[in-house]
Design a protein around this motif. Sequence first.
Motif, short mmCIF file in Angstrom:
data_model
loop_
_atom_site.label_atom_id
_atom_site.label_comp_id
_atom_site.label_asym_id
_atom_site.label_seq_id
_atom_site.Cartn_x
_atom_site.Cartn_y
_atom_site.Cartn_z
N VAL A 174 69.98 45.37 29.36
CA VAL A 174 69.65 44.67 30.61
C VAL A 174 68.23 45.05 31.02
N PRO A 175 67.44 44.07 31.50
CA PRO A 175 66.08 44.43 31.95
C PRO A 175 66.12 45.45 33.09
N LEU A 176 65.20 46.41 33.04
CA LEU A 176 65.15 47.45 34.07
C LEU A 176 65.01 46.85 35.49
N PRO A 177 64.14 45.82 35.70
CA PRO A 177 64.01 45.28 37.06
C PRO A 177 65.33 44.70 37.58
N LEU A 236 68.41 45.86 36.81
CA LEU A 236 69.24 47.01 37.22
C LEU A 236 68.77 47.56 38.57
N LEU A 237 67.45 47.69 38.71
CA LEU A 237 66.91 48.29 39.93
C LEU A 237 67.04 47.34 41.12
N GLY A 238 66.88 46.05 40.88
CA GLY A 238 67.04 45.05 41.96
C GLY A 238 68.48 45.06 42.48
N ASP A 239 69.44 45.12 41.56
CA ASP A 239 70.86 45.17 41.97
C ASP A 239 71.12 46.43 42.78
N ALA A 252 59.34 43.18 28.52
CA ALA A 252 59.73 44.55 28.88
C ALA A 252 59.12 44.94 30.23
N ALA A 253 59.58 46.05 30.75
CA ALA A 253 59.16 46.51 32.08
C ALA A 253 58.33 47.78 31.97
N VAL A 254 57.58 48.06 33.04
CA VAL A 254 56.73 49.26 33.06
C VAL A 254 56.95 50.03 34.37
N GLU A 255 57.06 51.34 34.19
CA GLU A 255 57.09 52.25 35.35
C GLU A 255 55.84 53.11 35.26
N ALA A 256 55.27 53.43 36.41
CA ALA A 256 54.15 54.38 36.41
C ALA A 256 54.24 55.23 37.65
N GLU A 257 53.55 56.36 37.58
CA GLU A 257 53.59 57.30 38.70
C GLU A 257 52.22 57.36 39.37
N LEU A 258 52.23 57.32 40.68
CA LEU A 258 50.98 57.54 41.41
C LEU A 258 51.10 58.85 42.18
N GLY A 259 50.13 59.73 41.97
CA GLY A 259 50.26 61.10 42.46
C GLY A 259 50.77 61.93 41.29
N GLU A 260 50.96 63.20 41.53
CA GLU A 260 51.45 64.05 40.44
C GLU A 260 52.45 65.06 40.97
N LEU A 261 53.54 65.25 40.25
CA LEU A 261 54.53 66.23 40.65
C LEU A 261 54.10 67.60 40.17
N PRO A 262 54.40 68.63 40.96
CA PRO A 262 54.23 69.98 40.42
C PRO A 262 55.31 70.21 39.38
#
Length: 283
Positions: free
Chosen positions: A4-7, A9-12, A128-138
């Motif tokens: 299933v496309p990630l968007p 799953l996340l939309g649901d 396909a889908a893309v996730e990215a992070e803005l900022g950085e986790l310690p």
Amino acid sequence: MTLVPLPELLGDAARGAYAVGYFEAWDSYSLDAVVEAAEEERAPVILGFGCLLVDQGWLEAGGIETFAALGRAAAERARVPAALLLNEARSVEHALRGLDAGFNAAMVHGASTEDVARLVAEARAHGAAVEAELGELPTGDDAARASLTHPEEAAAYVAETGVDCLAVSVGNVHVLEGRTAEIDLDRLEAIHRAVSTPLAIHGGTSFPAKLVPDAIARGVAKFNVGTALKRAFLAGLASAGLEGDPHGLLGSRGSADVLSVGAKRMRGVVQELIRLYGASGRG
Ligand code: 13P
């Protein structure tokens, strides 16, 4: 059930006020543990593998394709909706190799805005889908590495890149054990107001359980969990004796298989987290 496309799953999840877990696997035993937990809970799930803590030479030499083949087969035979994510690829090239090999979502770690936008354009061609992070986790107790996500920058970043899911830094910490992270819910709320894209929380191991509903109410549709799963797997391994027939102990997939004992312990933790995220019965 097919991939299933990630968007989707996340939309649901956003509409249903729950979150989907990405439970990071590293081999076929841990991957099966995630699938079995999700099936037991009748929950949607994000399957996948991470690149950050894996030897880059191994990934380069075909590991990405090995992960894709394992993950694709598991997602396609899962009896619950499943997306397949290549998490935290160290380059756009690795992320693209993952999409070519069968992942239907990729996340790239530490890439420039331009590179992420390029990955999104290429991912669209793959469906396909893309996730990215803005900022950085310690990482762990290294709080000096933290860079929190700024709401207005998040809005500009999502508009520029077109990412399907935004991972945020709001006090959450990667690979932290023994205590919970201090989460800035006001910042999370402001980010949610600024962007309509589903938000992801990395560092699920140390995310405070009691704040999960607050996070979901502020746009979080995905939690990433890694360390807690390996810790549970190792506890299972440590409880299993190593004496006996080597063929039974390793690779038999029967009750004597020490890797199956580890996987069973891990499966219990995944089920608990799926319930915590409110995803049970949603698949
Ligand atoms: P933890 O290992 O802290 O659960 O984080 C995992 C993660 O965020 C993978 O992307």
